[in-house]
Design a protein around this motif. Structure first.
Motif, PDB file in Angstrom:
ATOM      1  N   MET A  37      23.863  69.761  22.154  1.00  0.00           N
ATOM      2  CA  MET A  37      25.048  68.944  21.964  1.00  0.00           C
ATOM      3  C   MET A  37      26.335  69.688  22.312  1.00  0.00           C
ATOM      4  O   MET A  37      26.873  70.279  21.339  1.00  0.00           O
ATOM      5  N   PRO A  38      26.213  70.410  23.432  1.00  0.00           N
ATOM      6  CA  PRO A  38      27.532  71.306  23.577  1.00  0.00           C
ATOM      7  C   PRO A  38      28.720  70.729  23.506  1.00  0.00           C
ATOM      8  O   PRO A  38      29.772  71.587  23.357  1.00  0.00           O
ATOM      9  N   SER A  39      29.147  69.480  23.768  1.00  0.00           N
ATOM     10  CA  SER A  39      30.268  68.892  23.782  1.00  0.00           C
ATOM     11  C   SER A  39      30.609  67.989  22.693  1.00  0.00           C
ATOM     12  O   SER A  39      31.559  67.298  22.592  1.00  0.00           O
ATOM     13  N   ALA A  40      29.909  68.257  21.723  1.00  0.00           N
ATOM     14  CA  ALA A  40      30.155  67.286  20.421  1.00  0.00           C
ATOM     15  C   ALA A  40      31.171  67.971  19.667  1.00  0.00           C
ATOM     16  O   ALA A  40      31.249  69.368  19.514  1.00  0.00           O
TER      17      ALA A  40
ATOM     18  N   SER B 209      17.825  63.776  21.412  1.00  0.00           N
ATOM     19  CA  SER B 209      17.435  63.998  22.695  1.00  0.00           C
ATOM     20  C   SER B 209      18.444  63.657  23.756  1.00  0.00           C
ATOM     21  O   SER B 209      18.643  64.333  24.951  1.00  0.00           O
ATOM     22  N   ALA B 210      19.437  62.763  23.255  1.00  0.00           N
ATOM     23  CA  ALA B 210      20.526  62.372  24.120  1.00  0.00           C
ATOM     24  C   ALA B 210      21.700  61.850  23.316  1.00  0.00           C
ATOM     25  O   ALA B 210      21.602  61.501  22.282  1.00  0.00           O
ATOM     26  N   PHE B 211      22.935  62.127  23.552  1.00  0.00           N
ATOM     27  CA  PHE B 211      24.084  61.428  23.107  1.00  0.00           C
ATOM     28  C   PHE B 211      25.209  61.129  23.998  1.00  0.00           C
ATOM     29  O   PHE B 211      25.320  61.344  25.093  1.00  0.00           O
ATOM     30  N   ASN B 212      25.952  60.054  23.441  1.00  0.00           N
ATOM     31  CA  ASN B 212      27.125  59.474  24.059  1.00  0.00           C
ATOM     32  C   ASN B 212      28.456  59.649  23.222  1.00  0.00           C
ATOM     33  O   ASN B 212      28.254  59.233  22.093  1.00  0.00           O
TER      34      ASN B 212
ATOM     35  N   ASP C  74      33.366  64.005  29.325  1.00  0.00           N
ATOM     36  CA  ASP C  74      33.230  63.294  30.712  1.00  0.00           C
ATOM     37  C   ASP C  74      32.352  63.981  31.584  1.00  0.00           C
ATOM     38  O   ASP C  74      31.714  63.246  32.476  1.00  0.00           O
ATOM     39  N   ILE C  75      32.305  65.296  31.693  1.00  0.00           N
ATOM     40  CA  ILE C  75      31.517  66.193  32.554  1.00  0.00           C
ATOM     41  C   ILE C  75      29.936  65.929  32.141  1.00  0.00           C
ATOM     42  O   ILE C  75      29.171  65.327  32.854  1.00  0.00           O
ATOM     43  N   TYR C  76      29.914  65.962  30.824  1.00  0.00           N
ATOM     44  CA  TYR C  76      28.331  65.818  30.151  1.00  0.00           C
ATOM     45  C   TYR C  76      28.236  64.218  30.241  1.00  0.00           C
ATOM     46  O   TYR C  76      26.796  64.091  30.529  1.00  0.00           O
ATOM     47  N   MET C  77      28.928  63.326  30.002  1.00  0.00           N
ATOM     48  CA  MET C  77      28.611  61.706  30.122  1.00  0.00           C
ATOM     49  C   MET C  77      28.170  61.682  31.735  1.00  0.00           C
ATOM     50  O   MET C  77      27.145  60.948  32.142  1.00  0.00           O
TER      51      MET C  77
ATOM     52  N   ALA D  30      23.640  71.021  30.319  1.00  0.00           N
ATOM     53  CA  ALA D  30      24.284  72.086  29.777  1.00  0.00           C
ATOM     54  C   ALA D  30      24.181  73.392  30.617  1.00  0.00           C
ATOM     55  O   ALA D  30      25.125  74.191  30.926  1.00  0.00           O
ATOM     56  N   LYS D  31      22.897  73.549  31.473  1.00  0.00           N
ATOM     57  CA  LYS D  31      22.599  74.362  32.226  1.00  0.00           C
ATOM     58  C   LYS D  31      23.594  74.283  33.610  1.00  0.00           C
ATOM     59  O   LYS D  31      24.024  75.341  34.313  1.00  0.00           O
ATOM     60  N   ILE D  32      23.398  73.017  34.046  1.00  0.00           N
ATOM     61  CA  ILE D  32      24.332  72.777  35.293  1.00  0.00           C
ATOM     62  C   ILE D  32      25.769  72.855  35.180  1.00  0.00           C
ATOM     63  O   ILE D  32      26.426  73.908  36.248  1.00  0.00           O
ATOM     64  N   HIS D  33      26.291  72.643  34.092  1.00  0.00           N
ATOM     65  CA  HIS D  33      27.834  72.864  33.444  1.00  0.00           C
ATOM     66  C   HIS D  33      28.223  74.418  33.484  1.00  0.00           C
ATOM     67  O   HIS D  33      29.045  75.145  34.033  1.00  0.00           O
TER      68      HIS D  33
END
Length: 741
Positions: free
Chosen positions: A43-46, A71-74, A149-152, A165-168
């Motif tokens: 959860m890198p952007s929480a 496993s996923a979050f919004n 917004d990037i992660y979403m 997380a790896k892509i960012h």
């Protein structure tokens, strides 16, 4: 409040306890009913004070109890003045403390965040907020929602949080646009993202079915898959047919892209053995350069001082009480006289004896030597049998030296030795062989030892077989069983298997036993009982080798059963779940891919004696410590290297009570247990059975069906492996092509 195991929860971040570089976090949450709980996951952007919709499941940790595995979050925007106040009071936004948050919400209510985002000048209406501070608040808030917004955005494209997380991390803040512009770049840039995933993203991003981007990515994917199967190239027609099948486009479209890629240097086409072959440029260069370098080593070997080699051999025979056979004597002489020599033969043919003679004679001539093998276990075996230090090829080449992430040894910093002996050459693939040859100094002699009939290397290429079949390099083939080895049923049966004859399974010997089991369930239970019985009797070097991974007596099922039987849960044993696997103190484990960066230490009396980096595919070890506080696992490998793994690095490790026969290459175990009941012909063949039996030093147990063993012996199928080292060696030596069926 009780939840079902798999579910969605809306909750607010109360406190971030732990956040690793890879985004893995331990977070305190409060849900809508005021229930407090701990959530774990990537959860890198929480952020503290943020409201999230979490997807995952409840798990129970042996030390930390009930937790929600995310496993996923919004992110959910605050939907009330109270929620907005809680968010702003968290200290997340620069320039906004509790008093400022109260003032903002009192003025703008539930519209506060919209004002910060779209009309930041209005913030100056609040006492104490001027132009500079309003800009600071706006910029800080925009930075936070940009990350969100990037992660979403990446999750909306279908990526998991871990992949996002790896892509960012790799592409930065413009990652969503970069992925949409060319999703196929992910295949080579991000581990575990394959063509199918990238193709799905591309389809949702509106890429045309016959887009050159898509076809090019498909062609590269096919060649990379071929590389993973051990090939360095593919016939043009085979590549073309696979591309058409994969992409579902016209043949002409694929031909056009392949030809354009060749012109632009993305592919190499070569006419070999009457057919057109296609290479990825890196592998083509390595095979061609290996042939050239091997040829140079053969021609540049320095003349040794005149010596009576036959006399030295005779003196050693008297000293050691061993009479060499003619072929063995020729091998010893060849190692001294030739620049490059290959010695090949099965178990019991005297390879170890020959090495002892060669080493003694080289040392008597005051020549410096290096001994090496592809794996730590194989290097340790050479050390034990010769009494001389042997290293892995990676250590010999000094991986990671001087702070870099490559081999330090090369043409500019070659290996300092008059003679280099490489054992277990059947395991060496083209990339490793190329790195090694670059580090061989002019004048150095090279002796390569291996079994021609073993399985080929896991990596690309067919180095040992290509060298032997080229007839461009001197080779000594050992075909006779000598002395004590002749009384070993392991040796005798391996020779029988190699000749297409049934091993002696009707009469059980001490070192070779067949346990008949009528079905899979009986065989599985017998393997578990046998391992338990042997372990309770004090045996520690027991290895189950299975031809397959995914069936009731495959690697995965057996590992689960054997872990439960040999290393069950205990209050004294810490454990850590990663995916579907529980790693427990005392577990036998294996590294399943090369990790060149992982740091290790060798301890002597508890003190680090040596440090280095690099743990490699096939390395076997034992879990020594599971530290849930540090979120790490320590593994001691069989060659005494101790490495500490972070949780994310555990994806590179599997249980190894049972391993595949392919993964056992280069290793030797006191006792080998083979469950053989049934399987597909491509995995149940003579080569597989021969390799498995020859991994045993003292005892072999075959558990299963005599009919299955018979079918394996009769099945001489081996998958065609495409490589070009043989061709380039013959070409350099003015020899014609070799055509094989």
């Amino acid at each position: 409040m009780l939840y079902n195991n798999r579910m969605e929860i809306k909750a607010t971040v109360s406190r971030i306890r732990v956040r690793k570089d890879n985004g893995w976090s331990v977070i305190d949450f409060v849900d809508e009913t005021n229930l407090r709980f701990v959530g774990v996951g990537v959860m890198p952007s929480a952020f503290e004070g943020e409201k999230l919709e979490l997807k995952g499941e409840w798990t129970v940790h042996p030390n930390y109890g009930r937790r929600f595995s995310v496993s996923a979050f919004n992110s959910i925007a605050p939907d009330s003045a109270e929620a907005t106040l809680r968010f702003l009071s968290s200290g997340l936004i620069k320039g906004v403390g509790v008093s400022t948050a109260n003032a903002l919400v009192a003025k703008f209510g539930e519209n506060t965040l919209e004002i910060i985002e779209k009309e930041p000048k209005k913030l100056e209406l609040i006492s104490g907020i001027g132009k500079v501070k309003s800009k600071m608040i706006h910029d800080s808030y925009m930075e936070k929602i940009a990350i969100r917004d990037i992660y979403m955005g990446l999750q909306e494209l279908g990526f998991t949080v871990n992949q996002a997380a790896k892509i960012h991390k790799l592409y930065g803040d413009s990652c969503v646009k970069m992925v949409k512009d060319n999703p196929y770049r992910l295949i080579s840039d991000i581990e575990n993202i394959g063509f199918k995933t990238a193709d799905k993203i591309a389809h949702s991003a509106g890429f045309e079915f016959d887009s050159p981007f898509r076809i090019k990515a498909g062609v590269v994917h096919i060649l990379n898959e071929a590389r993973n199967e051990g090939n360095t190239c593919l016939p043009y027609d085979l590549l073309l047919s696979r591309a058409v099948d994969l992409l579902g486009v016209e043949t002409a479209a694929c031909e056009s892209v392949i030809d354009r890629m060749t012109v632009e240097g993305d592919l190499v086409q070569k006419h070999l053995n009457g057919d057109e072959f296609v290479f990825l440029p890196g592998l083509h260069y390595k095979e061609m350069d290996c042939a050239l370098r091997l040829n140079n080593i053969m021609s540049s070997a320095e003349l040794l001082p005149l010596a009576d080699i036959d006399g030295l051999i005779s003196s050693l025979e008297a000293k050691l009480g061993i009479d060499l056979a003619p072929k063995q004597r020729n091998a010893v002489k060849g190692a001294v006289e030739e620049g490059v020599l290959v010695i090949t033969g099965g178990p019991g043919t005297g390879k170890t004896t020959i090495l002892r003679f060669i080493i003694e004679i080289m040392e008597s001539m005051e020549l410096t030597m290096e001994l090496a093998a592809p794996t730590g276990r194989a290097a340790k075996r050479i050390s034990d049998t010769t009494g001389r230090e042997a290293r892995t090829i990676h250590r010999l080449l000094e991986y990671g030296g001087f702070g870099n992430e490559e081999f330090s040894r090369d043409e500019t910093y070659p290996i300092e030795a008059d003679v280099i002996i490489l054992d277990e050459m059947s395991m060496v693939d083209i990339p490793l062989f190329h790195s090694f040859l670059k580090a061989v100094a002019p004048g150095t002699r090279l002796l390569m030892v291996g079994d021609f009939d073993q399985l080929p290397p896991v990596g690309p290429g067919n180095v040992l077989k290509d060298i032997i079949l080229s007839e461009a390099v001197p080779v000594v083939r050992l075909t006779e069983i000598y002395r004590q080895a002749g009384r070993s049923m392991i040796v005798l049966n391996s020779f029988r298997i190699n000749k297409g004859q049934m091993p002696g399974i009707d009469k059980n010997e001490d070192d070779f036993q067949f346990i008949r089991c009528p079905d899979i369930e009986t065989a599985r239970n017998e393997v578990i009982n046998l391992c338990t019985r042997l372990a309770s009797g004090g045996e520690t070097d027991i290895q189950v080798l299975a031809p397959m991974k995914q069936n009731p007596i495959g690697v995965y099922e057996l590992n689960s059963c054997l872990q439960a039987a040999l290393n069950p849960p205990s209050p004294e044993k810490a454990e850590r779940r990663y995916g579907d696997t529980v790693f427990r103190t005392g577990d036998r484990v294996m590294q399943i891919r090369n990790n060149y960066k992982l740091v290790w230490k060798r301890l002597k009396f508890g003190v680090p004696e040596e440090e280095g980096a690099g743990v490699f595919n096939g390395d076997i070890g034992t879990v020594m410590e599971v530290n849930n506080l540090r979120q790490s696992v320590k593994i001691l490998f069989d060659d005494e290297r101790l490495a500490e793994y972070s949780l994310s690095e555990l994806e590179e490790v599997e249980l190894a009570y049972a391993i595949s026969i392919h993964k056992s290459q280069g290793s030797e175990f006191s006792t080998v247990i083979l469950p053989l009941v049934y399987g597909p012909p491509m995995l149940m063949n003579r080569n597989i059975l021969y390799t498995a039996v020859t991994r045993a030093r003292e005892r072999v147990y075959i558990v299963g069906s005599a009919k299955c063993v018979e079918r394996m012996v009769q099945n001489n199928y081996s998958a065609k492996r495409y490589s070009a080292l043989l061709h380039y060696l013959r070409e350099l030596n003015g020899m014609g092509d070799v055509y094989d069926d």
